[in-house]
Design a protein around this motif. Structure first.
Motif, short mmCIF file in Angstrom:
data_model
loop_
_atom_site.label_atom_id
_atom_site.label_comp_id
_atom_site.label_asym_id
_atom_site.label_seq_id
_atom_site.Cartn_x
_atom_site.Cartn_y
_atom_site.Cartn_z
N LYS A 188 -9.26 -3.06 3.65
CA LYS A 188 -8.53 -1.79 3.63
C LYS A 188 -7.41 -1.81 2.60
N GLU A 189 -6.72 -2.94 2.49
CA GLU A 189 -5.64 -3.06 1.51
C GLU A 189 -6.18 -2.96 0.08
N MET B 131 -8.61 -6.01 7.42
CA MET B 131 -7.29 -5.65 6.91
C MET B 131 -7.23 -5.84 5.39
N LYS C 273 -7.01 0.63 -0.62
CA LYS C 273 -5.77 1.38 -0.81
C LYS C 273 -5.19 1.14 -2.21
N ARG C 274 -5.22 -0.12 -2.64
CA ARG C 274 -4.69 -0.44 -3.97
C ARG C 274 -5.55 0.16 -5.08
#
Length: 130
Positions: free
Chosen positions: A118-119, A115, A122-123
Motif C-alpha cells: 500500500k505504501e 502495508m 501511495k508513493r
C-alpha cells in the motif's frame, strides 16, 4: 577521441551503478523495517530475537529463491511456498514456544507485506501526480 571514449565509459559504468544500487538499498531498508515490525508484533525478547532471525532469514531466502525460479504457474508457486512454511513451522515453534505465536508470525509477515504494498502504491501515485 580517447578522452571522449573514456568519459563515455565512465558515464555508462556510473549509470549502471546508480540504476542497480537503489533497489538494493530499498530492499535492505524494507528488510530492516520488517525485522522491526515483526519484533514489535511478536513482542520478542532479545534471546528470542537472537534465535529467530537466522532461522527467519533462511526461510525468507528459500521463499525468494522459489519465487525467482518459475512464476508461470501460480498454484505450483503457492504450494512450494506453503511447503517451505510447513518445513520451518517447527523451527519457529522451537524459538517462539507455541503454535499461536508461529501463526502470529505468519499473519504479521502478511500484514507487513500488505502495508508495504500500500505504501509503494501511495508513493507511486504521489510521484505520478507531481
Amino acid at each position: 577521441m580517447t578522452e571522449k571514449f573514456t568519459l563515455l565509459l565512465v558515464l555508462l559504468i556510473n549509470i549502471n551503478y546508480i540504476c542497480f544500487a537503489q533497489p538494493q538499498q530499498n530492499s535492505k531498508r524494507a528488510d530492516s523495517l520488517q525485522v522491526e515490525f515483526l519484533t514489535k508484533e511478536l513482542d520478542l525478547t532479545s534471546e528470542e530475537s537472537d534465535k529467530l532471525w537466522p532461522v527467519y532469514n533462511n526461510y525468507k531466502n528459500e521463499i525468494r529463491n522459489i519465487r525467482k525460479e518459475d512464476q508461470s504457474d501460480q498454484i505450483v508457486l503457492d504450494e512450494k511456498v506453503l511447503n517451505i512454511r510447513k518445513k520451518y513451522k517447527d523451527d519457529f515453534k522451537a524459538v517462539l514456544g507455541s503454535d499461536e505465536r508461529v501463526n502470529k508470525l505468519f499473519v504479521a509477515e502478511k500484514n507487513f507485506m500488505e502495508m508495504l504494498r500500500k505504501e509503494l502504491i501511495k508513493r507511486n501515485i504521489k510521484r505520478e501526480g507531481t
